[in-house]
Design a protein around this motif. Structure first.
Motif, PDB file in Angstrom:
ATOM      1  N   TRP A 601      50.036 -43.446 -49.871  1.00 58.71           N
ATOM      2  CA  TRP A 601      49.929 -43.765 -48.433  1.00 58.71           C
ATOM      3  C   TRP A 601      51.307 -44.036 -47.950  1.00 58.71           C
ATOM      4  CZ3 TRP A 601      45.186 -46.871 -49.775  1.00 58.71           C
ATOM      5  CH2 TRP A 601      44.113 -45.985 -49.489  1.00 58.71           C
ATOM      6  N   GLY A 602      51.696 -43.457 -47.031  1.00 55.00           N
ATOM      7  CA  GLY A 602      52.967 -43.737 -46.291  1.00 55.00           C
ATOM      8  C   GLY A 602      54.036 -42.809 -47.011  1.00 55.00           C
ATOM      9  N   VAL A 636      45.855 -30.423 -41.021  1.00 55.94           N
ATOM     10  CA  VAL A 636      45.622 -31.263 -42.102  1.00 55.94           C
ATOM     11  C   VAL A 636      46.972 -31.776 -42.412  1.00 55.94           C
ATOM     12  CG1 VAL A 636      43.364 -30.064 -42.847  1.00 55.94           C
ATOM     13  CG2 VAL A 636      45.928 -28.955 -43.221  1.00 55.94           C
ATOM     14  N   PRO A 637      47.022 -32.862 -43.205  1.00 56.60           N
ATOM     15  CA  PRO A 637      48.474 -33.579 -43.425  1.00 56.60           C
ATOM     16  C   PRO A 637      49.237 -32.786 -44.392  1.00 56.60           C
ATOM     17  CG  PRO A 637      46.684 -34.706 -44.297  1.00 56.60           C
ATOM     18  CD  PRO A 637      46.005 -33.813 -43.470  1.00 56.60           C
ATOM     19  N   PHE A 638      48.651 -31.613 -44.863  1.00 58.13           N
ATOM     20  CA  PHE A 638      49.334 -30.880 -46.089  1.00 58.13           C
ATOM     21  C   PHE A 638      49.589 -29.432 -45.621  1.00 58.13           C
ATOM     22  CE2 PHE A 638      46.712 -34.198 -47.886  1.00 58.13           C
ATOM     23  CZ  PHE A 638      47.893 -35.072 -48.612  1.00 58.13           C
ATOM     24  N   ARG A 639      50.648 -28.765 -46.130  1.00 59.87           N
ATOM     25  CA  ARG A 639      50.885 -27.431 -46.090  1.00 59.87           C
ATOM     26  C   ARG A 639      51.457 -26.910 -47.440  1.00 59.87           C
ATOM     27  NH1 ARG A 639      56.385 -26.282 -45.985  1.00 59.87           N
ATOM     28  NH2 ARG A 639      57.857 -27.910 -45.572  1.00 59.87           N
ATOM     29  N   VAL A 640      51.213 -25.598 -47.740  1.00 55.21           N
ATOM     30  CA  VAL A 640      51.596 -25.056 -48.812  1.00 55.21           C
ATOM     31  C   VAL A 640      52.757 -23.966 -48.786  1.00 55.21           C
ATOM     32  CG1 VAL A 640      50.725 -23.538 -50.720  1.00 55.21           C
ATOM     33  CG2 VAL A 640      49.353 -24.996 -49.625  1.00 55.21           C
ATOM     34  N   GLU A 655      45.848 -44.500 -43.554  1.00 51.53           N
ATOM     35  CA  GLU A 655      44.786 -44.601 -44.405  1.00 51.53           C
ATOM     36  C   GLU A 655      43.652 -44.035 -43.581  1.00 51.53           C
ATOM     37  OE1 GLU A 655      44.193 -48.878 -44.519  1.00 51.53           O
ATOM     38  OE2 GLU A 655      45.842 -49.417 -45.772  1.00 51.53           O
ATOM     39  N   ALA A 656      43.881 -43.645 -42.207  1.00 50.41           N
ATOM     40  CA  ALA A 656      42.862 -42.889 -41.502  1.00 50.41           C
ATOM     41  C   ALA A 656      42.730 -41.749 -42.177  1.00 50.41           C
ATOM     42  CB  ALA A 656      43.320 -42.913 -40.096  1.00 50.41           C
ATOM     43  N   ASP A 657      43.279 -40.977 -43.035  1.00 45.54           N
ATOM     44  CA  ASP A 657      43.390 -39.594 -43.822  1.00 45.54           C
ATOM     45  C   ASP A 657      42.272 -39.599 -44.900  1.00 45.54           C
ATOM     46  OD1 ASP A 657      45.353 -38.324 -41.905  1.00 45.54           O
ATOM     47  OD2 ASP A 657      46.855 -39.069 -43.377  1.00 45.54           O
ATOM     48  N   GLY A 658      41.984 -41.109 -45.320  1.00 45.44           N
ATOM     49  CA  GLY A 658      40.678 -40.955 -46.141  1.00 45.44           C
ATOM     50  C   GLY A 658      41.530 -41.162 -47.532  1.00 45.44           C
ATOM     51  N   PRO A 659      40.685 -41.378 -48.576  1.00 49.29           N
ATOM     52  CA  PRO A 659      40.925 -41.809 -49.933  1.00 49.29           C
ATOM     53  C   PRO A 659      41.344 -40.430 -50.607  1.00 49.29           C
ATOM     54  CG  PRO A 659      38.652 -41.918 -49.839  1.00 49.29           C
ATOM     55  CD  PRO A 659      39.080 -41.854 -48.328  1.00 49.29           C
ATOM     56  N   ARG A 660      40.594 -39.339 -50.102  1.00 53.52           N
ATOM     57  CA  ARG A 660      40.778 -38.132 -50.688  1.00 53.52           C
ATOM     58  C   ARG A 660      40.757 -36.753 -49.928  1.00 53.52           C
ATOM     59  NH1 ARG A 660      36.986 -36.748 -55.932  1.00 53.52           N
ATOM     60  NH2 ARG A 660      38.435 -38.418 -56.514  1.00 53.52           N
ATOM     61  N   GLN A 661      41.697 -35.748 -50.188  1.00 54.48           N
ATOM     62  CA  GLN A 661      41.735 -34.682 -49.627  1.00 54.48           C
ATOM     63  C   GLN A 661      41.524 -33.260 -50.410  1.00 54.48           C
ATOM     64  OE1 GLN A 661      42.424 -33.925 -46.305  1.00 54.48           O
ATOM     65  NE2 GLN A 661      42.636 -36.128 -45.659  1.00 54.48           N
ATOM     66  N   ARG A 662      40.632 -32.470 -50.077  1.00 55.89           N
ATOM     67  CA  ARG A 662      40.415 -31.193 -50.871  1.00 55.89           C
ATOM     68  C   ARG A 662      41.000 -30.124 -50.034  1.00 55.89           C
ATOM     69  NH1 ARG A 662      36.191 -27.269 -50.672  1.00 55.89           N
ATOM     70  NH2 ARG A 662      35.576 -26.709 -52.841  1.00 55.89           N
ATOM     71  N   LEU A 663      41.635 -29.422 -50.822  1.00 60.78           N
ATOM     72  CA  LEU A 663      42.463 -27.934 -50.423  1.00 60.78           C
ATOM     73  C   LEU A 663      42.032 -27.103 -51.307  1.00 60.78           C
ATOM     74  CD1 LEU A 663      46.025 -29.606 -50.143  1.00 60.78           C
ATOM     75  CD2 LEU A 663      44.277 -29.726 -48.416  1.00 60.78           C
ATOM     76  N   VAL A 664      41.687 -25.848 -50.375  1.00 64.16           N
ATOM     77  CA  VAL A 664      41.345 -24.808 -51.042  1.00 64.16           C
ATOM     78  C   VAL A 664      42.639 -23.736 -51.215  1.00 64.16           C
ATOM     79  CG1 VAL A 664      39.970 -22.569 -51.138  1.00 64.16           C
ATOM     80  CG2 VAL A 664      39.035 -24.888 -50.809  1.00 64.16           C
ATOM     81  N   ILE A 665      43.062 -23.334 -52.052  1.00 66.56           N
ATOM     82  CA  ILE A 665      44.678 -22.663 -51.997  1.00 66.56           C
ATOM     83  C   ILE A 665      44.309 -21.280 -52.817  1.00 66.56           C
ATOM     84  CG2 ILE A 665      47.104 -22.242 -52.707  1.00 66.56           C
ATOM     85  CD1 ILE A 665      47.116 -25.499 -52.960  1.00 66.56           C
ATOM     86  N   VAL A 666      44.642 -19.997 -51.925  1.00 67.23           N
ATOM     87  CA  VAL A 666      44.539 -18.755 -52.260  1.00 67.23           C
ATOM     88  C   VAL A 666      45.895 -18.140 -52.655  1.00 67.23           C
ATOM     89  CG1 VAL A 666      43.718 -16.365 -51.738  1.00 67.23           C
ATOM     90  CG2 VAL A 666      42.485 -18.320 -50.847  1.00 67.23           C
ATOM     91  N   SER A 684      44.306 -37.341 -54.145  1.00 63.73           N
ATOM     92  CA  SER A 684      43.703 -38.561 -53.819  1.00 63.73           C
ATOM     93  C   SER A 684      45.129 -39.345 -53.300  1.00 63.73           C
ATOM     94  CB  SER A 684      43.426 -39.288 -55.083  1.00 63.73           C
ATOM     95  OG  SER A 684      42.204 -38.454 -55.824  1.00 63.73           O
ATOM     96  N   LEU A 685      44.826 -40.129 -52.270  1.00 72.36           N
ATOM     97  CA  LEU A 685      45.453 -41.115 -51.672  1.00 72.36           C
ATOM     98  C   LEU A 685      45.605 -42.466 -52.255  1.00 72.36           C
ATOM     99  CD1 LEU A 685      45.219 -39.875 -47.860  1.00 72.36           C
ATOM    100  CD2 LEU A 685      46.637 -38.981 -49.629  1.00 72.36           C
ATOM    101  N   VAL A 686      46.568 -42.966 -52.824  1.00 74.27           N
ATOM    102  CA  VAL A 686      46.395 -44.304 -53.591  1.00 74.27           C
ATOM    103  C   VAL A 686      47.569 -45.152 -53.304  1.00 74.27           C
ATOM    104  CG1 VAL A 686      44.914 -43.611 -55.322  1.00 74.27           C
ATOM    105  CG2 VAL A 686      47.435 -43.402 -55.577  1.00 74.27           C
TER     106      VAL A 686
END
Length: 854
Positions: A601-602, A636-640, A655-666, A684-686
Motif C-alpha cells: 500500500w502506498g 483500476v489502479p493498474f495498467r499494462v 487500503e480502499a482498493d482491497g487486499p487483492r486485485q485480479r487482472l486478466v491480461i491478453v 496482493s496488496l500488503v
C-alpha cells in the motif's frame, strides 16, 4: 620405214592421251551414225578408276551446251552410243564437231572433262537447188565461149565428203567449167563450145551430175533444158561481180543489205531488167534475205543469228525482158557480225546439301557449269557469288566452278542460305545470268542449355500444400531436334546441413516446373537454395546450371506463449514496491495461467508491480506482441505496458482498493489473423516488509502468508527502525558491489546469451515499445525507427516450450541463410539488469535476518 613411223605415231598418241588424263580431260572420237551400243571409249579405265569403282562411285555423264547421244555405262564404265548420232544435226557445217561432256565421280566428288569428236561420214548426197533448170540461148548471137552460170549443188557433209565435182552429159555444143567463187564454194558454168542452130536442134536436154569426195562417192543430178532463141543478143551486166556486206546479227527486219545494179545496152523491153536471188548457201538464207525485182535492193526479211549462221553466200540474176531474154549474174557475200545477245547460263551439275555447320573451310557444296553462246569477248564469262560469305567460287576449268565453304558456319545464326551465283560476259553492254542455290545447314550439338537467369528467386508462404507449384525455370538451347531438347533435374544439395533438397522440392524433367514435395515450415527452414541442371539430348550431351532460392514467407501459425520468470513461476516477474518493499509471484499452468504478484500500500503511480513475458515462434509482425488489460474494465489502479508487458500502478494504492486485485491480461501478436494467449494476474496488496519477505522467499500462495506472519513479529516501531537502518546499510553496500559486478559483466553476459547452444533473435519494436524474442534466429531486427527501450530480455532456445504450445523440431541452419532484412541496428539497447538482480539479492540477504529476529 612405215613400220617405224607407225610405232612412233602410237607412242605420240599414248603420250597425248596420258597428258589429257593428267589435266582431267579425255578426248574420244566416234563416227556419226554409229550403232546404238557402240563403245566409244573406256572412261573409267582412262580416268584411272579401278575395276568396279565406276558403279560404286556413281560414275555419270553431264552434257554441256548440246544434246549428247552417248552415255556412261554404270557397270563397265564405258562410254557408249545411246541414240542416233547425226553430225549434221549436232554441228551443221561446223568442223570439227566436238561435244563437251563432263564425267562426275562421287565419293569423293570429282569432275573430268571429256571431249567427244563426231567424225563425218559420207551419208549425204549432193543436192541441187532445183531438179530442172531451163535456159534460153539466142542462136548465132551467142558466140562460142559464152558462159552460163549454173546453180551449184550443196552437200550437208564436211571436209572431203563435201568437196563436189561436176560432170555434164555428152554434148557437142556445151561443156562444163568449174569455177571457185570463193574459198568455200565451187560452182559450175555452162560453156557454149559451138554456135547453136535452132532450126537444127531447137531444144537441148543435158544432165549435170555433182559428185562428192566420199568413199564411196554420192551423186546428185540436175536436168538442163536449153531452148535456142533468136534476137536479143545483149545480156545485162552488173557494175561489179562480187558484193561484200557486213551486218550485225541484231539488224532489224527490213534492213537494207545492199543494192545491186545491172545494165543492158539493148533498147526497149530487151533492156528492162528483173532481179532474182538464187543459189543460197546455206539454203536457209532464202528465209531471211530477199531482193526487190525492180530496184535490185536486197533487204532482210527475217532475223539473223550469228550462233546459227555466220555467213551467207548467194547470187543475183539480172534478166532482161527481150525475146529471148538474156541474164547477167553477180555474187553477194553477207558476213554476220556477232553482238552480245546471249546471256550466260549457269547450271548446277551437282548439289550436296545440307551442309553440316561444322564443315571445314573448302568443303565443296555444289558443282556449277557456265556457258555463253556468244563468241570472242562476248562469250568470256566471269562469275561470283552473292552474298560474298560464307561461300565462294573456285574455278576448276574454263566454264566449270565449285561452290565451296569459305567461312565457318553457325546454324543457330543462319540455318539456310539463299546463295545467288552471278555470271557476266565481257560484251558491251555486258549481259549477266544468275542461278539461285538454296543451301541448308544441318545442326550439330555445339550449344549448351542456357537458363534465362542465373539465380531464380521464389517467394512462397509456409504451410503450402504438398504438390503445389512454386515456380518454373526455363533453359534455352538454340540447337534443333534432340540437340535442343532439354531435360531438367535437381542437384542433390543439402539444406540445413542434414536434409537434401529433394526432400523439399522436385523439378519436372520436361517443363522445368518446381513442385513442393511437402509443406514448408518457416520455423524449420527460411531459405531453400538448390541447383537445377538442364541437359540436352545431343551426343555428347551438354548441360547448364541455375540456382533457385525459395524464400519461405512466415505465416501467423504460432500463438504467443508465456515464459516463466527467471526464478521460476509462470511468466511474471515481480516488481518492487514503494519504500524498498519487495514481493514474490505465484504462477500456475493451464489454458489461462494464474499469476501472482505483491505490492505494498502506498506505492506511488508508475510503480512496476509485475512484468508479463511471452514469446512467439513466428517472426516479424507475426512475432510482435502487444499486451492489453482485458479485465477488469473501467477505473483500476493498474495498467499494462502495450509492448513491454509491465504492470504499473496508475495512482497511489490505498487500503480502499482491497487486499487483492485480479487482472486478466491478453497477449496478442500482429499477425493476420492475430493469435493470443490470456493470463490471470492476482496482485496482493500488503505491507511493504511483507512484500519484501514474500519476494525473498520466492514462494507462492500459502508460503507467502507464512512469511508475512513471521515478519509481523518485528512490527514494533523501535525494533523496526533498528532493523531498517541495518537493512539500508547492507543494501547500500550490496548496491555498490552490484554496480561493480554489473559493469564488469555487462558485455560478457550478453555475449554468453547470444553465443549459447541455440540461435536467438532480437526484435526491436517501436519507441513505445517492447522486446519480443524468437527461439529460431540469431540476429537483431529493428522494425521501427527511434531509440529502443532499455528493457532487454534474451531467452535461450534450449528452454522448454511454453505450456500448451506444441514443440517443433529445429535444426541448426547456416548463419547466412536469411540475411535479407535490412535496417539500422537497434539503438540504445542494453541488458535489463536494473531491478530484478538487486531485489533478489536484497531478499536473499535480508531473509535470514528477519528469520533470526523471530
Amino acid at each position: 620405214m612405215w613400220v617405224c613411223c607407225g610405232g612412233v605415231l602410237r607412242v605420240l598418241l599414248l603420250v597425248q592421251a596420258a597428258w589429257w588424263v593428267s589435266v582431267g580431260q579425255v578426248r574420244y572420237s566416234v563416227s556419226e551414225e554409229a550403232k546404238v551400243g557402240t563403245v566409244v571409249g573406256r572412261v573409267a579405265q582412262d580416268l584411272g578408276l579401278e575395276a568396279g569403282d565406276a558403279e560404286a562411285r556413281r560414275l555419270r555423264l553431264v552434257a554441256q551446251g548440246r544434246r549428247a547421244s552417248v552415255e556412261v555405262s554404270g557397270a563397265s564404265g564405258e562410254l557408249v552410243v545411246s541414240s542416233r548420232l547425226d553430225r549434221e544435226e549436232l554441228c551443221g557445217k561446223s568442223a570439227p564437231c566436238a561435244l563437251r561432256l563432263e564425267v562426275l565421280v562421287e565419293r569423293p566428288l570429282r569432275v573430268f572433262h571429256v571431249e567427244l569428236e563426231v567424225t563425218d561420214i559420207n551419208d549425204n548426197a549432193p543436192v541441187f537447188p532445183v531438179a530442172r533448170k531451163n535456159l534460153s540461148i539466142v542462136e548465132f548471137n551467142t558466140l562460142p565461149g559464152s558462159r552460163f552460170p549454173l546453180e551449184g549443188a550443196s552437200d550437208a557433209d564436211v571436209g572431203s565428203n563435201a568437196q563436189l565435182s561436176y560432170t555434164l552429159s555428152p554434148s557437142e555444143h556445151f561443156s562444163l567449167d568449174v569455177q571457185k567463187s570463193n574459198e568455200r564454194n565451187t560452182v559450175p558454168d555452162l560453156v557454149l563450145t559451138k554456135a547453136l542452130d535452132r532450126e537444127t536442134v531447137p531444144v537441148h536436154r543435158l544432165v549435170v551430175t555433182a559428185s562428192d569426195g566420199g568413199r564411196p562417192s554420192l551423186t546428185g543430178t540436175m536436168e538442163l533444158v536449153i531452148s535456142v532463141l533468136d534476137a536479143n543478143d545483149n545480156a545485162p551486166q552488173f557494175n561489179q561481180s562480187v558484193y561484200k556486206v557486213q551486218l550485225p546479227e541484231n539488224a532489224a527486219e527490213g534492213t537494207l543489205v545492199t543494192r545491186v545494179n545491172a545494165t543492158d545496152p539493148d533498147e526497149g523491153s530487151n533492156s528492162e531488167v528483173t532481179y532474182t536471188a538464187t543459189n543460197f548457201i546455206p539454203p536457209s538464207g532464202r528465209d531471211v534475205i530477199a531482193v526487190n525485182p525492180k530496184t535490185g535492193e536486197i533487204r532482210l526479211t527475217g532475223a539473223l543469228d550469228f550462233e546459227d549462221v555466220s555467213f551467207f553466200d548467194f547470187r543475183i540474176e539480172a534478166r532482161d525482158n527481150g525475146w529471148p531474154s538474156l541474164s547477167g549474174h553477180c555474187s553477194v557475200e553477207l558476213e554476220v557480225l556477232d553482238v552480245n545477245d546471249n546471256a550466260p547460263e549457269v547450271r548446277v551439275t551437282s548439289l550436296s546439301v545440307p551442309v553440316s555447320e561444322d564443315a571445314s573451310v573448302g568443303t565443296v557444296v555444289a558443282l556449277l557449269s557456265v556457258w555463253d553462246g556468244d563468241s570472242g569477248a562476248n562469250g568470256r564469262v566471269r562469275c561470283w557469288v552473292r552474298p560474298s560469305s560464307p561461300f565462294g567460287l573456285v574455278s576448276r576449268l574454263s566454264g566449270s566452278y565449285s561452290l565451296v565453304v569459305r567461312e565457318a558456319l553457325d546454324r543457330e545464326r543462319v540455318s539456310e542460305y539463299e546463295v545467288e551465283v552471278l555470271a557476266e560476259d565481257g560484251g558491251s553492254p555486258s549481259l549477266s545470268g544468275r542461278r539461285g542455290v538454296r543451301v541448308s545447314v544441318s545442326d550439330v550439338n555445339d550449344n549448351a542449355p542456357s537458363f534465362s537467369q542465373a539465380v531464380y528467386t521464389v517467394l512462397t508462404r509456409e504451410n503450402n500444400a504438398a504438390g503445389a507449384e512454386l515456380g518454373r525455370v526455363w533453359a534455352r538451347d538454340p540447337d534443333e531436334a534432340g540437340n535442343g531438347r532439354v531435360r531438367y533435374s535437381l542437384s542433390e544439395a543439402v539444406v540445413g546441413g542434414w536434409r537434401s533438397a529433394s526432400s523439399y522440392v522436385s523439378v519436372d524433367a520436361e517443363s522445368g516446373r518446381v513442385w513442393a514435395v511437402q509443406a514448408l515450415d518457416y520455423e524449420e527452414v527460411q531459405v531453400l537454395e538448390f541447383e537445377v541442371r538442364a541437359v540436352d539430348a545431343g551426343e555428347p550431351p551438354l548441360s547448364g546450371n541455375a540456382t533457385v532460392q525459395v524464400f519461405v514467407v512466415d505465416e501467423n501459425d504460432n500463438a504467443p506463449s508465456l515464459l516463466p520468470p527467471a526464478g521460476g513461476g509462470a511468466g511474471v516477474e515481480a516488481g518492487g514496491g514503494a519504500g524498498g518493499e519487495s514481493w514474490s509471484v505465484e504462477g500456475s499452468s493451464g489454458a489461462v495461467p494464474s499469476l501472482w504478484a505483491w505490492t505494498s500500500w502506498g506505492s506511488p503511480a508508475g510503480q512496476v508491480v509485475a512484468k508479463v513475458r511471452a514469446v512467439d515462434a513466428d517472426s516479424g509482425y507475426n512475432a510482435w506482441l502487444r499486451y492489453e488489460l482485458w479485465e477488469p474494465r473501467g477505473k483500476v489502479p493498474f495498467r499494462v505496458g502495450l509492448y513491454s508487458g509491465e504492470v504499473r500502478t496508475t495512482r497511489a494504492l490505498e487500503e480502499a482498493d482491497g487486499p487483492r486485485q485480479r487482472l486478466v491480461i491478453v497477449v496478442r501478436d500482429h499477425g493476420e489473423p492475430p493469435r493470443s494467449v490470456t493470463a490471470t494476474l492476482s496482485v496482493s496488496l500488503v505491507e511493504g516488509v511483507e512484500a519484501a519477505a514474500a519476494v525473498a522467499a520466492g514462494s507462492s500462495g500459502p508460503r507467502a502468508s507464512s512469511v508475512a506472519e513471521e515478519v509481523s513479529l518485528f512490527s514494533s516501531p523501535s525494533s523496526r527502525n533498528v532493523w531498517l537502518v541495518v537493512a539500508i546499510c547492507a543494501v547500500s553496500s550490496l548496491l555498490v558491489l552490484a554496480v561493480v559486478l554489473y559493469v564488469a559483466s555487462r558485455w560478457s553476459a550478453r555475449a554468453g546469451v547470444v553465443s549459447g547452444p541455440g540461435p536467438t533473435t532480437l526484435v526491436c519494436a517501436s519507441e513505445v515499445g517492447s522486446w519480443s524474442y524468437s527461439q529460431r534466429q540469431s540476429r537483431s531486427l529493428c522494425v521501427a525507427e527511434g531509440a529502443g527501450k532499455s528493457d532487454l530480455m534474451v531467452f535461450s532456445p534450449n528452454f522448454p516450450p511454453p505450456p500448451g504450445a506444441a514443440a517443433k523440431e529445429t535444426q541448426p541452419e547456416p548463419p547466412a541463410l536469411l540475411d535479407t532484412v535490412s535496417g539500422p541496428p537497434c539503438p540504445g539497447t542494453r541488458p535489463d539488469f536494473r531491478s530484478r538482480p538487486l531485489l533478489l539479492l536484497f531478499a536473499l540477504l535480508t531473509r535470514p535476518m528477519f528469520l533470526g529476529w523471530s
